[in-house]
Design an enzyme around this catalytic site. Structure first.
Site, PDB file in Angstrom:
ATOM      1  N   ASP A  79      -9.862   2.334   2.443  1.00 24.61           N
ATOM      2  CA  ASP A  79      -9.841   1.815   3.821  1.00 24.61           C
ATOM      3  C   ASP A  79     -10.419   2.858   4.781  1.00 24.61           C
ATOM      4  O   ASP A  79     -11.231   2.552   5.647  1.00 24.61           O
ATOM      5  CB  ASP A  79      -8.407   1.469   4.247  1.00 24.61           C
ATOM      6  N   LYS A 114       0.803  -1.226   0.000  1.00 24.74           N
ATOM      7  CA  LYS A 114       0.000   0.000   0.000  1.00 24.74           C
ATOM      8  C   LYS A 114       0.836   1.277   0.000  1.00 24.74           C
ATOM      9  O   LYS A 114       0.404   2.302  -0.521  1.00 24.74           O
ATOM     10  CB  LYS A 114      -0.953   0.007   1.196  1.00 24.74           C
TER      11      LYS A 114
END
Length: 290
Positions: A112, A76
């Site tokens: 997220d 990420k």
């Protein structure tokens, strides 16, 4: 149900992603909209690639006609340098979990944080957010810490096994939210901190099938606390089960899993998914032991 002539080829890049339920969640929702949508896990361990090669995988995917990728641990942060543009929220978090490919350009987003914000608002409506204790700031933890503050948390106490990581994250967040109190605390302080907070969030891997157990000593929990978890396999972690038994309001990790998938699906397709349907599908898969 509307039928689209657009087809989508999507991938999930990360380590150990073969069992992920995100691909079938996306595919089932696409089916409900009459879309042609194929979503495949691209597991670094299975294909013998290192996380640092995520840029190479993106470029190969673009050449092969992929429309988008979801990006998960441990890529990420590593993916950032390979993107042409990054959303404001993803840049603030310092991580990307969704990449859309348009006209040969890579566009990065983070769902997220938005997924957890949705989960908090819908799964714990009206929760008191004066003070929150968060365990774990790596991976999704960085995003949910941002989401908590963005949702109105006034004081955020961060605990992580790597004390320097908690301190660095606290310093970054303090610059982004200068009107809030954000502190890095030691793990052994948790029992003393519990009476001070309204809620506790577990953003560590403790509670997953291969990391069973409780992330902290729950002796100090009371029915006045709310308790949230980002772990969704199992959806009823030991922490969530114990908190329910104590009378706490709880937010299981399935809410965030759905929230981030809903937002990613919308970004990739431009179509608004049915959140209740996606959550029911996730719970059905979990119950079936998938």
């Amino acid at each position: 149900m509307s039928t689209s002539t657009q087809s989508y080829l999507v991938g999930l890049i990360g380590d150990g992603v073969m069992p992920s339920l995100t691909p079938p969640m996306h595919e089932a929702e696409a089916d409900a909209h009459g879309m042609r949508y194929l979503y495949r896990p691209i597991d670094l361990a299975e294909i013998g690639k290192d996380a640092t090669e995520v840029g190479e995988l993106l470029r190969a995917g673009a050449m092969l006609g992929f429309n988008a990728f979801n990006i998960t641990h441990p890529c990420k942060q590593l993916v950032l340098e390979h993107l042409d543009d990054i959303s404001e929220e993803a840049r603030a978090i310092g991580a990307v979990n969704t990449v859309v490919i348009k006209d040969g350009k890579f566009h990065g987003y983070n769902t997220d944080a938005s997924g957890f914000s949705w989960a908090l608002a819908n799964g714990l409506p009206g929760a008191t957010l004066d003070s929150v204790l968060q365990l774990g700031v790596g991976g999704a933890g960085s995003a949910v810490a941002y989401a908590l503050l963005d949702s109105g948390v006034k004081e955020l106490l961060l605990v992580d096994p790597e004390a320097t990581r908690a301190a660095e994250r606290a310093a970054t967040l303090a610059m982004q939210f200068p009107d809030r109190t954000i502190l890095a605390c030691d793990f052994d302080q948790v029992p003393a901190l519990l009476p001070r907070v309204n809620g506790v969030l577990n953003a560590s891997p403790v509670g997953m099938h291969h990391h069973p157990g409780l992330p902290f000593d729950i002796a100090g929990l009371t029915p006045e606390h709310w308790v949230a978890d980002v772990v969704y396999r199992p959806v009823d972690t030991e922490l969530i089960t114990a908190a329910k038994a104590l009378g706490c309001r709880t937010l299981d990790g399935g809410h965030m899993a759905v929230g981030q998938a809903v937002d990613a699906f919308g970004i990739i397709t431009g179509t608004t998914p049915d959140t209740a349907r996606m959550r029911n599908h996730l719970l059905d898969m979990l119950e079936a032991g998938l």
